[in-house]
Design a protein around this motif. Structure first.
Motif, PDB file in Angstrom:
ATOM      1  N   ASN A   1      -3.529  -1.500  -7.130  1.00 43.94           N
ATOM      2  CA  ASN A   1      -2.529  -1.608  -8.181  1.00 43.94           C
ATOM      3  C   ASN A   1      -2.725  -0.415  -9.097  1.00 43.94           C
ATOM      4  OD1 ASN A   1      -1.109  -2.150 -10.535  1.00 43.94           O
ATOM      5  ND2 ASN A   1      -1.529  -4.334 -10.448  1.00 43.94           N
ATOM      6  N   TYR A   2      -1.713   0.424  -9.189  1.00 42.70           N
ATOM      7  CA  TYR A   2      -1.768   1.588 -10.067  1.00 42.70           C
ATOM      8  C   TYR A   2      -0.575   1.517 -11.009  1.00 42.70           C
ATOM      9  CZ  TYR A   2      -1.862   6.374 -11.760  1.00 42.70           C
ATOM     10  OH  TYR A   2      -1.904   7.487 -12.570  1.00 42.70           O
ATOM     11  N   ARG A   3      -0.856   1.236 -12.263  1.00 45.18           N
ATOM     12  CA  ARG A   3       0.188   1.141 -13.292  1.00 45.18           C
ATOM     13  C   ARG A   3       1.301   0.179 -12.886  1.00 45.18           C
ATOM     14  NH1 ARG A   3       0.353   7.435 -15.346  1.00 45.18           N
ATOM     15  NH2 ARG A   3      -1.841   7.478 -15.875  1.00 45.18           N
ATOM     16  N   GLY A   4       0.871  -0.960 -12.323  1.00 43.88           N
ATOM     17  CA  GLY A   4       1.813  -2.012 -11.976  1.00 43.88           C
ATOM     18  C   GLY A   4       2.505  -1.854 -10.645  1.00 43.88           C
ATOM     19  N   GLN A   5       2.158  -0.832  -9.881  1.00 46.74           N
ATOM     20  CA  GLN A   5       2.779  -0.623  -8.578  1.00 46.74           C
ATOM     21  C   GLN A   5       1.716  -0.617  -7.489  1.00 46.74           C
ATOM     22  OE1 GLN A   5       5.043   3.019  -8.895  1.00 46.74           O
ATOM     23  NE2 GLN A   5       6.871   1.852  -9.387  1.00 46.74           N
ATOM     24  N   GLY A   6       2.087  -1.177  -6.333  1.00 48.04           N
ATOM     25  CA  GLY A   6       1.202  -1.148  -5.182  1.00 48.04           C
ATOM     26  C   GLY A   6       1.175   0.239  -4.560  1.00 48.04           C
ATOM     27  N   VAL A   7      -0.018   0.718  -4.258  1.00 42.51           N
ATOM     28  CA  VAL A   7      -0.197   2.034  -3.642  1.00 42.51           C
ATOM     29  C   VAL A   7      -1.046   1.847  -2.384  1.00 42.51           C
ATOM     30  CG1 VAL A   7      -1.172   4.359  -3.921  1.00 42.51           C
ATOM     31  CG2 VAL A   7      -0.091   3.211  -5.877  1.00 42.51           C
ATOM     32  N   PRO A   8      -0.523   2.223  -1.203  1.00 42.01           N
ATOM     33  CA  PRO A   8      -1.328   2.102   0.011  1.00 42.01           C
ATOM     34  C   PRO A   8      -2.538   3.029  -0.053  1.00 42.01           C
ATOM     35  CG  PRO A   8       0.718   3.270   0.487  1.00 42.01           C
ATOM     36  CD  PRO A   8       0.787   2.816  -0.944  1.00 42.01           C
ATOM     37  N   LEU A   9      -3.622   2.588   0.569  1.00 38.13           N
ATOM     38  CA  LEU A   9      -4.886   3.304   0.484  1.00 38.13           C
ATOM     39  C   LEU A   9      -5.418   3.609   1.869  1.00 38.13           C
ATOM     40  CD1 LEU A   9      -6.938   4.257  -1.674  1.00 38.13           C
ATOM     41  CD2 LEU A   9      -8.009   2.020  -1.500  1.00 38.13           C
ATOM     42  N   LEU A  10      -5.611   4.897   2.156  1.00 40.79           N
ATOM     43  CA  LEU A  10      -6.202   5.346   3.416  1.00 40.79           C
ATOM     44  C   LEU A  10      -7.642   5.759   3.159  1.00 40.79           C
ATOM     45  CD1 LEU A  10      -3.553   7.865   4.853  1.00 40.79           C
ATOM     46  CD2 LEU A  10      -3.835   5.473   5.430  1.00 40.79           C
ATOM     47  N   ASP A  11      -8.520   5.435   4.075  1.00 46.23           N
ATOM     48  CA  ASP A  11      -9.894   5.913   4.009  1.00 46.23           C
ATOM     49  C   ASP A  11      -9.985   7.117   4.939  1.00 46.23           C
ATOM     50  OD1 ASP A  11     -12.636   6.419   4.390  1.00 46.23           O
ATOM     51  OD2 ASP A  11     -13.146   4.322   4.012  1.00 46.23           O
ATOM     52  N   LEU A  12     -10.124   8.306   4.370  1.00 45.81           N
ATOM     53  CA  LEU A  12     -10.133   9.519   5.185  1.00 45.81           C
ATOM     54  C   LEU A  12     -11.306   9.565   6.150  1.00 45.81           C
ATOM     55  CD1 LEU A  12      -8.964  12.190   2.580  1.00 45.81           C
ATOM     56  CD2 LEU A  12      -7.642  11.135   4.422  1.00 45.81           C
ATOM     57  N   SER A  13     -12.469   9.037   5.749  1.00 43.78           N
ATOM     58  CA  SER A  13     -13.614   9.016   6.669  1.00 43.78           C
ATOM     59  C   SER A  13     -13.352   8.082   7.842  1.00 43.78           C
ATOM     60  CB  SER A  13     -14.892   8.585   5.946  1.00 43.78           C
ATOM     61  OG  SER A  13     -15.309   9.597   5.054  1.00 43.78           O
ATOM     62  N   LEU A  14     -12.750   6.944   7.573  1.00 47.10           N
ATOM     63  CA  LEU A  14     -12.411   6.012   8.641  1.00 47.10           C
ATOM     64  C   LEU A  14     -11.388   6.633   9.585  1.00 47.10           C
ATOM     65  CD1 LEU A  14     -12.895   3.155   9.730  1.00 47.10           C
ATOM     66  CD2 LEU A  14     -11.059   2.368   8.242  1.00 47.10           C
TER      67      LEU A  14
END
Length: 154
Positions: free
Chosen positions: A44-57
């Protein structure tokens, strides 16, 4: 030109700072059941959903190390019509910016079989630095899945 440097394992990578909106401390993501490889959830970033990628993964097949310098890099990811969406990238040892001439980055000579997001390389006294093409991190199918899902949830 200014670049944000980070590491994947022992190797150094950079992103153009023009694509970076903010660098955040590591945040535990909300899981997205059935998410594709590399996608560890959303924040949650400032009330909005932000997808998260793990670059190492994504690149190394293992999650980013839980060290104090592991960060979430919020980038402006280009989508259709010249618009951008926020995309979070987990990266290790996000501790510095470097100034380089874009012409310092040249083809590595081993492009065949490399993921499309890995770009040309530059060298310095410590070795090679590879440019990450943020716009190529997501396949068209993954971009559709992530941003359609988050828009439906907003």
């Amino acid at each position: 030109m200014l670049f944000l440097m980070f590491r994947l394992g022992a190797d150094r990578y950079v992103l153009d700072v023009e694509q970076v909106e903010e660098v955040l401390p590591f945040l535990e993501p909300t899981l997205l059941p059935g998410a594709p490889h590399g996608v560890v959830g959303a924040i949650n970033y400032r009330g909005q959903g932000v997808p998260l990628l793990d670059l190492s993964l994504l690149a190394l097949g293992r999650p980013s190390a839980a060290v104090i310098s592991t960060r979430v890099i919020l980038i402006r990811y280009p989508v259709e019509g010249g618009e951008t969406r926020r995309l979070g990238l987990i990266a290790e040892r996000v501790i510095e910016t470097v100034s380089r001439d874009p012409n310092d980055f040249v083809p590595s000579g081993v492009d065949a079989g490399m993921p499309p997001y890995l770009g040309p390389v530059a060298s310095d006294a410590e070795g090679l630095i590879q440019l990450v093409r943020a716009e190529a991190l997501l396949s068209p199918q993954l971009r559709e899945i992530l941003f359609r899902k988050l828009q439906a949830d907003s």
